[in-house]
Motif scaffolding. Structure first.
Motif, PDB file in Angstrom:
ATOM      1  N   VAL A 198      11.182  13.507   2.376  1.00 40.90           N
ATOM      2  CA  VAL A 198      11.741  14.660   1.923  1.00 40.90           C
ATOM      3  C   VAL A 198      10.661  15.853   1.618  1.00 40.90           C
ATOM      4  N   ASP A 199      11.169  17.097   1.878  1.00 39.43           N
ATOM      5  CA  ASP A 199      10.242  18.249   1.607  1.00 39.43           C
ATOM      6  C   ASP A 199       9.865  18.542   0.122  1.00 39.43           C
ATOM      7  N   GLY A 200      10.805  18.226  -0.655  1.00 43.05           N
ATOM      8  CA  GLY A 200      10.581  18.668  -2.194  1.00 43.05           C
ATOM      9  C   GLY A 200      11.971  18.508  -2.853  1.00 43.05           C
ATOM     10  N   PHE A 201      12.146  19.244  -3.811  1.00 40.08           N
ATOM     11  CA  PHE A 201      13.201  19.075  -4.818  1.00 40.08           C
ATOM     12  C   PHE A 201      13.591  20.434  -5.432  1.00 40.08           C
ATOM     13  N   ARG A 202      14.839  20.681  -5.427  1.00 39.00           N
ATOM     14  CA  ARG A 202      15.267  21.663  -6.425  1.00 39.00           C
ATOM     15  C   ARG A 202      15.860  20.617  -7.841  1.00 39.00           C
ATOM     16  N   ILE A 203      15.146  21.379  -8.789  1.00 41.11           N
ATOM     17  CA  ILE A 203      15.393  20.528 -10.082  1.00 41.11           C
ATOM     18  C   ILE A 203      16.327  21.056 -10.945  1.00 41.11           C
ATOM     19  N   ASP A 204      17.348  20.359 -11.380  1.00 42.23           N
ATOM     20  CA  ASP A 204      18.470  20.701 -11.968  1.00 42.23           C
ATOM     21  C   ASP A 204      18.217  20.953 -13.560  1.00 42.23           C
ATOM     22  N   VAL A 205      18.638  22.101 -13.993  1.00 42.84           N
ATOM     23  CA  VAL A 205      18.593  22.241 -15.527  1.00 42.84           C
ATOM     24  C   VAL A 205      17.140  21.783 -16.104  1.00 42.84           C
ATOM     25  N   LEU A 206      15.912  22.212 -15.328  1.00 48.77           N
ATOM     26  CA  LEU A 206      14.948  21.605 -15.703  1.00 48.77           C
ATOM     27  C   LEU A 206      14.494  22.037 -17.170  1.00 48.77           C
ATOM     28  N   TRP A 207      14.871  23.333 -17.503  1.00 51.07           N
ATOM     29  CA  TRP A 207      14.586  23.814 -19.205  1.00 51.07           C
ATOM     30  C   TRP A 207      15.186  22.812 -20.236  1.00 51.07           C
ATOM     31  N   HIS A 208      16.151  22.150 -19.789  1.00 46.97           N
ATOM     32  CA  HIS A 208      16.971  21.260 -20.659  1.00 46.97           C
ATOM     33  C   HIS A 208      16.335  19.880 -20.914  1.00 46.97           C
ATOM     34  N   ILE A 209      15.230  19.397 -20.333  1.00 46.86           N
ATOM     35  CA  ILE A 209      14.967  18.004 -20.450  1.00 46.86           C
ATOM     36  C   ILE A 209      14.135  17.520 -21.683  1.00 46.86           C
ATOM     37  N   VAL A 210      13.700  18.178 -22.515  1.00 47.40           N
ATOM     38  CA  VAL A 210      13.280  17.908 -23.684  1.00 47.40           C
ATOM     39  C   VAL A 210      13.932  18.590 -24.880  1.00 47.40           C
ATOM     40  N   LYS A 211      14.321  17.950 -25.844  1.00 46.46           N
ATOM     41  CA  LYS A 211      14.834  18.380 -26.802  1.00 46.46           C
ATOM     42  C   LYS A 211      13.883  18.449 -28.390  1.00 46.46           C
ATOM     43  N   ALA A 212      14.082  19.476 -29.230  1.00 54.82           N
ATOM     44  CA  ALA A 212      13.131  19.462 -30.486  1.00 54.82           C
ATOM     45  C   ALA A 212      13.189  18.237 -31.239  1.00 54.82           C
ATOM     46  N   ASP A 213      12.202  17.891 -31.769  1.00 55.71           N
ATOM     47  CA  ASP A 213      12.121  16.746 -32.796  1.00 55.71           C
ATOM     48  C   ASP A 213      12.869  17.204 -33.874  1.00 55.71           C
ATOM     49  N   GLY A 214      13.409  16.120 -34.248  1.00 56.62           N
ATOM     50  CA  GLY A 214      14.191  16.366 -35.427  1.00 56.62           C
ATOM     51  C   GLY A 214      15.745  16.752 -35.225  1.00 56.62           C
ATOM     52  N   PHE A 215      15.961  17.238 -34.071  1.00 60.70           N
ATOM     53  CA  PHE A 215      17.242  17.802 -33.649  1.00 60.70           C
ATOM     54  C   PHE A 215      17.900  18.933 -34.811  1.00 60.70           C
ATOM     55  N   PRO A 216      17.209  19.854 -35.169  1.00 59.59           N
ATOM     56  CA  PRO A 216      17.855  20.739 -35.973  1.00 59.59           C
ATOM     57  C   PRO A 216      18.892  21.359 -35.349  1.00 59.59           C
TER      58      PRO A 216
END
Length: 527
Positions: A198-216
């Motif tokens: 395959v020639d690449g990926f469209r990466i779904d909701v990439l900006w979601h993949i890490v959450k803040a420590d402590g989950f405020p």
């Protein structure tokens, strides 16, 4: 697959999104599949695009129609199998096209073996592959986060006495990218498909993949009002766009770049909804790049008038880092269709805008036909987002209706009733009919895409906004000694516009009039 104009293919080329369920059914079950896509590849190649992006085809319970992945390294039987995928990939490459897959890194299906293991108990080796937290002091969810589909983003698991996080449906538990073993497994999944060609990926909701420590708690949005999506009651300050996510994107980019030596550069396109300054950070730096193209949805999100678009284009261009290449989108499987938003006449203008701005354009299947509003009867609604939050106009089924190919039963899409209704005007608005009409939307798209291929100024040239009368968006594209200008009338009235030159394309039939733009007219001309 040579690079054009000394630019990588993903800068000079155009991407065409296929929603596999709705492109072509080959086995008579009313749902599109990989063999159907292979059958219709000549349509895609004739358009003049360079790459195909497939929405997810991995094994899935289909709670969110493939965006709930149960196996990252296989094909769902609904669409075919790995052999069918390999045949499609070979057929795509044989036509000089490229194939991108939709990678879903934020969450899996709750039926993925990883989550089944994780849910089996607190001592599971994969417990930390997902995000589990103890209840709050009152026994409720750990914080106030809201799912993008409405309701709490936390689901209680009585067996273990903890909650797991799901940014979308409860059937889509979020993966824990802070766990090194999970990260390694996901990068291995990307590697599996790169190795397959395959020639690449469209990466779904990439900006979601890490959450803040402590989950405020997320802060309350003071501008929210009833009638818009429940998610927007809060500002997603701690649940999205965390600094650590950029490091992961850089690792994904390094993996993609490692395959570039084969002579077919691999591309990463990130789905990212953020203001310009934060959006631009997803390019990374020249020393540590991230995604090649952070998707830019501003043509979908902004009002359709010349003044708004001019301001938006200028601000977006100004926000880009020197090494960042722009991109534009006017339609997708999640957004209302452009012809439904602005009408068919302005949808022709939108096609010219999309294909002449500086940057990589992404087309969505069916927009090349000008498919407009498709009303979905209540008993035919399939979108879980609409079913969970009815009545506020966020349903996505209207953009996922099947492609109409001809006047045969079910528009040539299937031999049985399709999974979603066809556009109501399919007997006249279909591929076969528009191929036979030189003035059709399809033939306009073909002409504009052919111009992009033939004219370096349109594909990769510099960009400069021009002064114009109210209601007109005008700009210049320049490459070497070639200068082209684009003038777009975003109104339904004729407007005086001081232009003269050789016209290369018009959105209207008939001869353009120098010094004038007719209502809903767009022109590309050589001054």
């Amino acid at each position: 697959m040579s690079e054009r104009h000394d630019h990588p293919w993903w800068e000079s080329g155009t991407v065409y999104q296929i929603y596999p369920r709705s492109f072509q059914d080959s086995d008579g079950d009313g749902v599109g599949d990989l063999a159907g896509i292979e059958r219709r590849l000549d349509h895609v190649a004739a358009l003049g695009v360079d790459a195909i992006w497939l929405s997810p085809v991995f094994p899935s319970p289909m709670a969110d129609f493939g965006y709930d992945v149960a196996d990252y390294c296989a094909i769902d039987a609904l669409f075919g199998d790995l052999a069918a995928f390999d045949r499609l990939l070979a057929a795509v490459h044989a036509r000089g096209l490229r194939l991108l897959l939709d990678f879903v890194p934020n969450h899996s299906s709750d039926q993925h073996p990883w989550f089944v293991d994780s849910r089996s108990g607190r001592d599971s080796p994969k417990r930390d592959w997902y995000i589990w937290r103890d209840p709050a002091a009152d026994g409720g969810p750990p914080n106030n986060w809201i799912s993008d589909f409405g309701g709490s983003a936390w689901e209680y698991d009585p067996a273990s006495g903890q909650y797991y996080l799901h940014a979308f449906l409860r059937q889509q538990p979020d993966l824990n990218w802070r766990n090194p073993a999970l990260k390694a497994a996901m990068l291995d999944a990307m590697r599996f498909w790169f190795d397959r060609g395959v020639d690449g990926f469209r990466i779904d909701v990439l900006w979601h993949i890490v959450k803040a420590d402590g989950f405020p708690d997320n802060p309350v949005n003071p501008y929210w009002r009833p009638g818009i999506t429940e998610r927007d009651r809060l500002i997603q300050q701690h649940s999205t766009d965390q600094p650590e996510a950029h490091a992961i994107a850089a690792e994904m980019r390094a993996l993609a770049d490692a395959y570039g030596a084969e002579g077919r550069g691999r591309v990463l396109i990130g789905e990212i909804f953020l203001p310009n300054d934060r959006h631009a950070r997803w390019y990374g730096t020249p020393e540590r790049p991230q995604v090649h193209l952070p998707f830019n949805f501003q043509l979908i999100e902004n009002a359709w008038d010349a003044a708004t678009l001019r301001t938006m284009v200028a601000a977006y261009e100004a926000s880009l880092p020197a090494h960042g290449w722009p991109n534009w989108v006017i339609g997708s499987h999640d957004a209302p269709r452009i012809a439904a938003r602005v009408g068919e006449a302005q949808a022709r203008v939108a096609a010219m805008l999309l294909l002449t701005l500086r940057g990589t354009p992404t087309l969505y299947q069916g927009d090349e036909l000008g498919i407009g509003t498709v009303d979905i009867p209540p008993d035919r609604v399939r979108d879980p987002q609409e079913l969970r939050q009815p009545g506020i106009g966020i349903g996505r089924d209207r953009s996922r209706t099947p492609m109409p190919w001809d006047t045969s039963p079910f528009a040539g899409f299937s031999t049985v009733e399709p999974w979603l209704p066809l556009n109501p005007d399919w007997p006249t608005r279909n591929v076969a009919a528009q191929k036979a009409d030189p003035g059709s939307m399809l033939m306009l798209y073909r002409h504009l895409l052919a111009l992009r291929r033939a004219r370096p100024a349109l594909a990769v040239g510099n960009f400069r906004l021009l002064d114009a009368a109210d209601g007109v968006l005008a700009y210049e594209r320049r490459h070497g000694g070639e200068v082209l200008r684009v003038a777009l009338n975003l109104t339904a009235r004729a407007i005086t516009f001081d232009w003269v030159g050789d016209v290369l394309a018009s959105t209207l039939d008939g001869a353009p009039e120098p010094g004038m733009l007719y209502a809903n007219e767009g022109l590309i001309f050589k001054p």
